[in-house]
Design an enzyme around this catalytic site. Structure first.
Site, short mmCIF file in Angstrom:
data_model
loop_
_atom_site.label_atom_id
_atom_site.label_comp_id
_atom_site.label_asym_id
_atom_site.label_seq_id
_atom_site.Cartn_x
_atom_site.Cartn_y
_atom_site.Cartn_z
N ASP A 180 0.82 -1.21 0.06
CA ASP A 180 0.00 0.08 0.33
C ASP A 180 0.80 1.19 -0.13
O ASP A 180 2.06 1.15 0.05
CB ASP A 180 -0.93 0.10 1.16
CG ASP A 180 -0.22 0.24 2.25
OD1 ASP A 180 0.74 0.43 2.51
OD2 ASP A 180 -0.61 -0.74 3.53
N GLY A 197 -0.01 5.75 3.22
CA GLY A 197 -0.87 6.65 3.82
C GLY A 197 -2.36 6.13 4.68
O GLY A 197 -2.46 7.00 5.75
N PHE A 198 -2.82 5.34 4.33
CA PHE A 198 -4.09 4.97 5.00
C PHE A 198 -3.45 4.32 6.47
O PHE A 198 -4.14 4.67 7.53
CB PHE A 198 -4.57 3.41 4.23
CG PHE A 198 -5.72 3.06 5.23
CD1 PHE A 198 -7.01 3.82 5.44
CD2 PHE A 198 -5.41 1.88 6.03
CE1 PHE A 198 -7.94 3.17 5.99
CE2 PHE A 198 -6.69 1.34 6.63
CZ PHE A 198 -7.86 2.13 6.61
N GLY A 247 -11.58 3.56 -1.22
CA GLY A 247 -12.17 4.28 -0.37
C GLY A 247 -13.46 3.73 -0.08
O GLY A 247 -14.55 4.47 0.36
N ASP A 280 -8.15 -7.71 -1.04
CA ASP A 280 -7.22 -7.90 0.15
C ASP A 280 -8.14 -7.55 1.35
O ASP A 280 -9.02 -6.93 1.36
CB ASP A 280 -5.92 -7.14 -0.06
CG ASP A 280 -6.24 -5.61 0.52
OD1 ASP A 280 -6.94 -4.82 -0.21
OD2 ASP A 280 -6.32 -5.31 1.80
N CYS A 336 -10.41 -30.37 3.46
CA CYS A 336 -9.32 -29.42 3.46
C CYS A 336 -8.02 -30.01 3.25
O CYS A 336 -7.57 -30.96 4.19
CB CYS A 336 -9.48 -28.30 4.59
SG CYS A 336 -8.21 -27.04 4.71
N CYS A 364 -5.00 -28.56 4.35
CA CYS A 364 -4.23 -27.60 5.11
C CYS A 364 -3.38 -28.63 6.20
O CYS A 364 -3.99 -29.82 6.25
CB CYS A 364 -4.74 -26.43 5.61
SG CYS A 364 -5.55 -26.72 7.23
N CYS A 389 -5.89 -29.51 9.08
CA CYS A 389 -6.96 -30.54 8.76
C CYS A 389 -6.45 -31.76 8.25
O CYS A 389 -7.00 -32.96 8.54
CB CYS A 389 -7.93 -29.86 7.81
SG CYS A 389 -8.86 -28.35 8.54
N HIS A 404 -5.06 -22.84 8.17
CA HIS A 404 -6.45 -23.60 7.82
C HIS A 404 -7.15 -22.01 6.95
O HIS A 404 -7.64 -22.40 5.91
CB HIS A 404 -7.47 -23.96 8.90
CG HIS A 404 -8.80 -24.07 8.32
ND1 HIS A 404 -9.19 -25.21 7.61
CD2 HIS A 404 -9.95 -23.29 8.55
CE1 HIS A 404 -10.20 -25.10 6.93
NE2 HIS A 404 -10.94 -23.96 7.63
ZN LIG Z 1 -7.90 -26.73 7.04
#
Ligand SMILES: [Zn+2]
Length: 426
Positions: A109, A112-113, A241, A291, A329, A331, A334, A363
């Site tokens: 980014d 600024g934010f 914005g 994002d 899943c 991951c 899992c 996960h």
């Molecule tokens: Zn998972």
């Protein structure tokens, strides 16, 4: 543009970005594209998780790289990296990829934010954003468009964002109009600095469309930022914005308006969205990138995301639930049904063990990546409307829980979630 005119296979305003649309949904405005950046290809629509600094909270770079489907684009905060490790150190090391051993693409980014949200004593002037140090006035600093570019050049981000004049999405009237026009002037200063830097062959600068919730201001900003003399220097655009507490019924209409008027042949990035339904609705409206801190932040609070809705592992109901979060899943947590039980995770969450944040973050990132991977597959096979219908049915379970704004937004692009049958294209 004359639709019959011959078009090149891609039009990129930057040698560091190649963008190619691979497939389009025949009902909605969704599309699958491949955006090739200096650190490899990124298939869109995709979700970018947010790393506050060079790495993500609770997970290592190695854990991040092991996520499947892979996440090839991440967001990192310029403000945090300008404080530590600092731009000067990054210049010595040769950028954050070398500093953190990070091999994937990075978007930063403008800084600024973060500054406006973290530093209360800030003031926007034409020159830049001025941050007063209440304890030591000599340490007050000015973030100009040029300085924002210089820091992002030091970081070495594959995609850099212009400095914009950030105001709350609920702001109206003269201040919003001023912020929109100033953001265009600051875009020109960012473009000039980027051109001067000699980094234009390895880094990309995206513009941010502003204008709040006012469709007329949005249109004026879109026309100015996509004018031929600017567009030739801009390889991608963000819709900025939003996600600032505005009504979702207004949010989706602004997203739809901007996505429709941004160039067909460049990526469109909607900033600050991360709920599954938001991501899929925005993809249906023509958005390619998004994002948000949501999936990783909620993981640290013990909330696991699944296609059947979120699981709050703090709840007592999981203390004797010996299934994994999601048996499908892939991951590490899992492990396709062979991993940690919900009961074990719940005990870690309740005990505030650091391992719980890591396990649930891995996960949630895998879930979010799978959500977008499946969306891309559905668009490629032209069954995206059914994917949307199935997602809402699985996630919300009952139609009376569907967010009304999402139903209306999808209806506007030909998908009727309530009847369950894609409506014919208008
Ligand atoms: Zn998972």
């Amino acid at each position: 543009m004359d639709a019959s005119a011959p078009r090149p296979p891609f039009t990129s305003a930057s040698p560091a970005l190649h963008f190619e649309v691979l497939a389009r949904c025949s009902t909605t405005r969704a599309r699958v594209s491949r955006m090739t950046l200096p650190h490899g290809p990124v298939d869109t629509p995709t979700f970018m998780p947010v790393a506050t600094q060079a790495t993500m909270k609770s997970v290592t770079s190695a854990q991040l790289e092991s996520i499947d489907p892979p996440i090839n684009l991440h967001l990192a905060n310029t403000f945090h990296m300008s404080q530590r490790p600092t731009a000067e150190l990054l210049d010595i090391v040769g950028g954050v990829h070398r500093y953190a051993g990070f091999r994937r693409n990075l978007l930063t980014d403008s800084g600024g934010f973060q500054m406006v949200s973290l530093v209360k004593l800030s003031r926007v002037e034409e020159e830049g954003v001025l941050f007063a140090n209440p304890y030591d006035p000599s340490k007050s600093s000015l973030l100009t468009p040029e300085r924002s570019m210089q820091i992002q050049h030091s970081i070495g981000a594959d995609i850099m964002m212009q400095l914009d004049d950030v105001v709350s999405s609920l702001t109206t009237g003269a201040r919003m109009e001023e912020a929109m026009w100033r953001s265009i002037r600051w875009l020109d200063r960012c473009l000039a600095e980027h051109a001067r830097s000699g980094k234009a062959t390895t880094q990309n600068l995206f513009a941010i469309v502003q204008g709040g919730l006012d469709p007329i201001l949005r249109d004026q900003c879109l026309v100015a930022m996509t004018s031929p003399e600017r567009a030739i220097q801009i390889p991608g655009y963000a819709i900025g914005g939003l996600s600032g507490g505005e009504e979702k019924t207004v949010f989706w209409q602004i997203v739809k308006q901007c996505a429709a008027k941004l160039p067909e042949d460049k990526p469109r990035y909607c900033m600050g969205i991360g709920y599954g339904e938001d991501l899929l609705v925005c993809a249906a409206l023509g958005v390619d990138l998004a994002d948000c801190v949501y999936p990783t932040r909620t993981a640290r609070f013990g909330v696991a995301l699944t296609f059947n809705g979120p699981l709050n592992l703090r709840s007592k109901i999981y203390s004797e639930d010996f299934s994994v979060i999601d048996p499908e899943c892939s991951c590490a947590t899992c492990d396709k049904g062979e991993g940690m039980s919900r009961a074990a995770l719940a005990a870690l969450v309740v005990g505030k063990e650091a391992a719980s944040a890591s396990a649930v973050t891995v996960h949630n990132l895998t879930y979010q990546s799978a959500l977008m991977h499946r969306a891309r597959e559905a668009i490629m096979e032209d069954r995206f409307p059914q994917y949307l219908i199935d997602f809402f049915a699985g996630f919300f379970k009952s139609k009376d829980k569907y967010p009304e704004w999402a139903v209306a937004a999808l209806q506007s692009v030909g998908v009727d979630l309530m009847t369950g049958v894609p409506t014919p294209k208008a």
